[in-house]
Design a protein around this motif. Structure first.
Motif, PDB file in Angstrom:
ATOM      1  N   VAL A  89       0.924  -1.040  -0.206  1.00 56.87           N
ATOM      2  CA  VAL A  89      -0.059  -0.107  -0.020  1.00 56.87           C
ATOM      3  C   VAL A  89       0.955   1.350   0.134  1.00 56.87           C
ATOM      4  O   VAL A  89       1.901   1.389   0.835  1.00 56.87           O
ATOM      5  N   HIS A  90       0.514   2.152  -0.861  1.00 52.65           N
ATOM      6  CA  HIS A  90       1.213   3.494  -0.995  1.00 52.65           C
ATOM      7  C   HIS A  90       0.579   4.367   0.538  1.00 52.65           C
ATOM      8  O   HIS A  90      -0.644   4.681   0.169  1.00 52.65           O
ATOM      9  N   ALA A  91       1.389   4.652   1.281  1.00 52.67           N
ATOM     10  CA  ALA A  91       0.695   5.544   2.323  1.00 52.67           C
ATOM     11  C   ALA A  91       0.833   6.888   2.120  1.00 52.67           C
ATOM     12  O   ALA A  91       1.705   7.326   1.139  1.00 52.67           O
TER      13      ALA A  91
ATOM     14  N   HIS B 180       2.206  -5.923   4.330  1.00 53.05           N
ATOM     15  CA  HIS B 180       1.653  -6.888   5.395  1.00 53.05           C
ATOM     16  C   HIS B 180       2.354  -8.395   5.122  1.00 53.05           C
ATOM     17  O   HIS B 180       2.235  -8.677   4.048  1.00 53.05           O
ATOM     18  N   SER B 181       2.688  -8.778   6.223  1.00 54.23           N
ATOM     19  CA  SER B 181       3.047  -9.908   6.324  1.00 54.23           C
ATOM     20  C   SER B 181       2.398 -11.011   7.051  1.00 54.23           C
ATOM     21  O   SER B 181       1.822 -10.381   8.387  1.00 54.23           O
TER      22      SER B 181
ATOM     23  N   PHE C 146       0.823 -11.278  12.530  1.00 51.96           N
ATOM     24  CA  PHE C 146       0.679 -10.434  11.434  1.00 51.96           C
ATOM     25  C   PHE C 146       1.548  -9.256  11.611  1.00 51.96           C
ATOM     26  O   PHE C 146       1.498  -8.771  12.691  1.00 51.96           O
ATOM     27  N   VAL C 147       2.291  -8.788  10.670  1.00 51.53           N
ATOM     28  CA  VAL C 147       3.333  -7.782  10.717  1.00 51.53           C
ATOM     29  C   VAL C 147       2.960  -6.683   9.697  1.00 51.53           C
ATOM     30  O   VAL C 147       2.837  -7.119   8.535  1.00 51.53           O
ATOM     31  N   ARG C 148       2.834  -5.703  10.006  1.00 53.74           N
ATOM     32  CA  ARG C 148       2.882  -4.266   9.008  1.00 53.74           C
ATOM     33  C   ARG C 148       4.285  -3.663   9.141  1.00 53.74           C
ATOM     34  O   ARG C 148       4.778  -3.270  10.294  1.00 53.74           O
ATOM     35  N   SER C 149       4.849  -3.347   8.228  1.00 57.28           N
ATOM     36  CA  SER C 149       5.891  -2.670   7.974  1.00 57.28           C
ATOM     37  C   SER C 149       5.847  -1.497   7.150  1.00 57.28           C
ATOM     38  O   SER C 149       5.474  -1.617   6.123  1.00 57.28           O
ATOM     39  N   MET C 150       6.686  -0.256   7.278  1.00 60.28           N
ATOM     40  CA  MET C 150       6.778   0.706   6.611  1.00 60.28           C
ATOM     41  C   MET C 150       8.238   0.793   5.883  1.00 60.28           C
ATOM     42  O   MET C 150       9.142   0.517   6.864  1.00 60.28           O
ATOM     43  N   HIS C 151       8.176   1.022   4.637  1.00 60.21           N
ATOM     44  CA  HIS C 151       9.443   1.116   4.141  1.00 60.21           C
ATOM     45  C   HIS C 151       9.762   2.697   3.369  1.00 60.21           C
ATOM     46  O   HIS C 151       8.755   2.970   2.718  1.00 60.21           O
ATOM     47  N   ALA C 152      11.021   2.977   3.402  1.00 57.03           N
ATOM     48  CA  ALA C 152      11.266   4.135   2.477  1.00 57.03           C
ATOM     49  C   ALA C 152      11.343   3.930   1.174  1.00 57.03           C
ATOM     50  O   ALA C 152      11.630   2.715   0.671  1.00 57.03           O
ATOM     51  N   GLY C 153      10.946   4.772   0.267  1.00 57.39           N
ATOM     52  CA  GLY C 153      11.364   4.803  -1.139  1.00 57.39           C
ATOM     53  C   GLY C 153      10.008   4.614  -1.773  1.00 57.39           C
ATOM     54  O   GLY C 153       8.872   4.452  -1.134  1.00 57.39           O
TER      55      GLY C 153
END
Length: 70
Positions: free
Chosen positions: A36-38, A46-47, A59-66
């Motif tokens: 998802v584009h925040a 989402h993993s 359940f794991v939510r992760s934010m990524h730069a880029g």
């Protein structure tokens, strides 16, 4: 396995508590939202992680730069 054409359950796939499974969705599906584009411009993934034993689903939510190249 008693019914080869039947639905596979966790016990059919992994017969030990000493196991780990991880899945990260790219597209949306029933359990995970995919990438998802925040609004901040970052990417949210989402993993699903499973570990052996009775409390092993996370359940794991992760934010990524880029961003996704395209």
């Amino acid at each position: 396995m008693s019914e080869p054409a039947g639905r596979l359950m966790l016990q059919d796939l992994v017969a030990t508590d000493e196991s780990v499974f991880a899945a990260t969705a790219v597209t949306p599906w029933t359990l995970l939202n995919g990438i998802v584009h925040a609004s901040s411009g970052r990417l949210l993934t989402h993993s699903l992680l499973t570990f052996g034993g009775p409390n092993g689903v996370h359940f794991v939510r992760s934010m990524h730069a880029g961003s996704i190249a395209g």
